[in-house]
Design an enzyme around this catalytic site. Structure first.
Site, PDB file in Angstrom:
ATOM      1  N   LYS A 195      11.308  74.681 -24.038  1.00 33.27           N
ATOM      2  CA  LYS A 195      10.442  75.791 -24.429  1.00 33.27           C
ATOM      3  C   LYS A 195       8.992  75.385 -24.198  1.00 33.27           C
ATOM      4  O   LYS A 195       8.503  74.426 -24.793  1.00 33.27           O
ATOM      5  CB  LYS A 195      10.686  76.138 -25.903  1.00 33.27           C
ATOM      6  CG  LYS A 195       9.805  77.267 -26.405  1.00 33.27           C
ATOM      7  CD  LYS A 195      10.182  77.672 -27.817  1.00 33.27           C
ATOM      8  CE  LYS A 195       9.239  78.724 -28.348  1.00 33.27           C
ATOM      9  NZ  LYS A 195       9.556  79.104 -29.720  1.00 33.27           N
ATOM     10  N   LYS A 248      12.749  78.631 -21.481  1.00 37.73           N
ATOM     11  CA  LYS A 248      11.912  79.744 -21.937  1.00 37.73           C
ATOM     12  C   LYS A 248      10.452  79.429 -21.684  1.00 37.73           C
ATOM     13  O   LYS A 248      10.033  78.325 -22.022  1.00 37.73           O
ATOM     14  CB  LYS A 248      12.165  79.915 -23.440  1.00 37.73           C
ATOM     15  CG  LYS A 248      11.349  80.989 -24.101  1.00 37.73           C
ATOM     16  CD  LYS A 248      11.599  80.954 -25.584  1.00 37.73           C
ATOM     17  CE  LYS A 248      10.668  81.935 -26.236  1.00 37.73           C
ATOM     18  NZ  LYS A 248      10.549  81.694 -27.645  1.00 37.73           N
TER      19      LYS A 248
END
Ligand code: PBG
Ligand code: ZN
Length: 324
Positions: A195, A248
């Site tokens: 992330k 992400k």
């Protein structure tokens, strides 16, 4: 083979041939729809920076989940906006917290929809960080216990899978151990392993009221410049017991998805985040692009890069298109 012996267009002209040789297929099975749950009843608050998305009380949430289920979407991801915030995020792991209530409501009315919960503290802390703050710093180790408690409370409420998004080091192992000790050894963990500290999360922070009140998330989320580090992050989470690895955002990180797909042997998810959604919607509303086509092409590109699962706010729209 060179031109004129080879003519690429021979297999492009007829739709039947294009279908026969298509290398990537997007299906509704690939989609997961993120939703925002709020306290109360009868409320459906439009999120200004995410046209078509809403903060939903459980009654409305369940209706959208049913619609998604009927469209063939296998899973939803739930985020909660609590009624109050405090330094220790106590409403994140309360048995009557917003996510816990939303999970119960969904499992009661649409039992076959898989419910995945986002596990983090940032919507629940008054400072808006994903962990506990001590002297202006995010205390990694002190956060682990609360994150594991939050995951456990989601499992107890009936969640089918938990998805930690906090990016504290060691949290997957801590969650796995806690779930195992409490007889939830069959509940999988989808780790937001890779992330990035991304500006694409802007609209989400408005939607979930989770913007950090001081500083930023660069001390725990990844530097967008790094890709070797993505392998390290994923490997660490796999060793700690992750069942699915997530990257992400998606669109600016297709190289990372592709690279990880080569390196790891677990199912991979990619999160097409709020900013990606907002950019397409904005251009569509201006009449500058064909939004539906751009959404489908974008999702296809994420699948082609190697994602098995795509989290997208366009899931319902895309499912309807795929079912046509
Ligand atoms: C919080 C969280 C974020 C998103 C999912 N979980 C934002 C952040 O890290 O600030 C982003 C989702 C999106 O932008 O759609 N842990
Ligand atoms: Zn967070």
């Amino acid at each position: 083979m060179l031109f004129p012996d080879f003519r690429a267009r021979r297999l492009r002209e007829k739709n039947a041939f294009r279908r026969m040789i298509r290398e990537t297929t997007l299906t509704v099975d690939d989609l997961m729809l993120p939703l925002f749950a709020i306290e109360g009843k009868g409320i459906k608050n439009p999120i200004p920076s995410m046209p078509g998305q809403f903060q939903l009380t459980c009654d409305h949430l369940v209706k959208i989940v049913r619609e998604a289920y009927e469209a063939g979407i296998p899973a939803v991801m739930l985020f909660g906006l609590p009624d109050k915030k405090d330094p220790l995020a106590t409403r994140a792991y309360a048995s009557d917290g917003i996510v816990q209530k939303a999970v119960k409501a969904v499992k009661e009315s649409v039992p076959d929809m898989a419910v995945v919960t986002d596990v983090c503290l940032c919507q629940y802390t008054d400072h808006g960080h994903c962990g506990i703050v001590d002297n202006g710093k995010i205390d990694n180790d002190a956060s682990l216990d609360l994150i594991a408690k939050t995951a456990l409370s989601h499992a107890k409420a009936g969640a089918d899978m938990v998805a930690p998004s906090d990016m504290m080091d060691g949290r997957v192992g801590e969650i796995r151990q806690t779930l195992d000790e409490e007889n939830f050894s069959d509940i999988p963990i989808m780790s937001y392993a890779v992330k990035y500290a991304s500006a694409y999360y802007g609209p989400f922070r408005q939607a979930a009221d989770s913007a950090p009140q001081f500083g930023d998330r660069k001390s725990y989320q990844m530097d967008p410049a790094n890709s070797l580090e993505a392998i390290r992050e994923a490997t660490m989470d796999i060793e700690e017991g992750a069942d699915i690895i997530m990257v992400k955002p998606a669109l600016s990180y297709l190289d990372i998805i592709y690279r990880l797909k080569e390196e790891i042997d677990l199912p991979m998810a990619a999160y097409s985040v709020s900013g990606e959604y907002a950019m397409i919607k904005a251009a569509e509303l201006m009449g500058w692009v064909d939004g539906k086509k751009v959404v489908m092409e974008t999702l296809l590109s994420i699948k082609r890069a190697g994602a098995d699962i795509i989290l997208t706010y366009s899931a319902l729209e895309a499912a309807k298109e795929l079912n046509r």
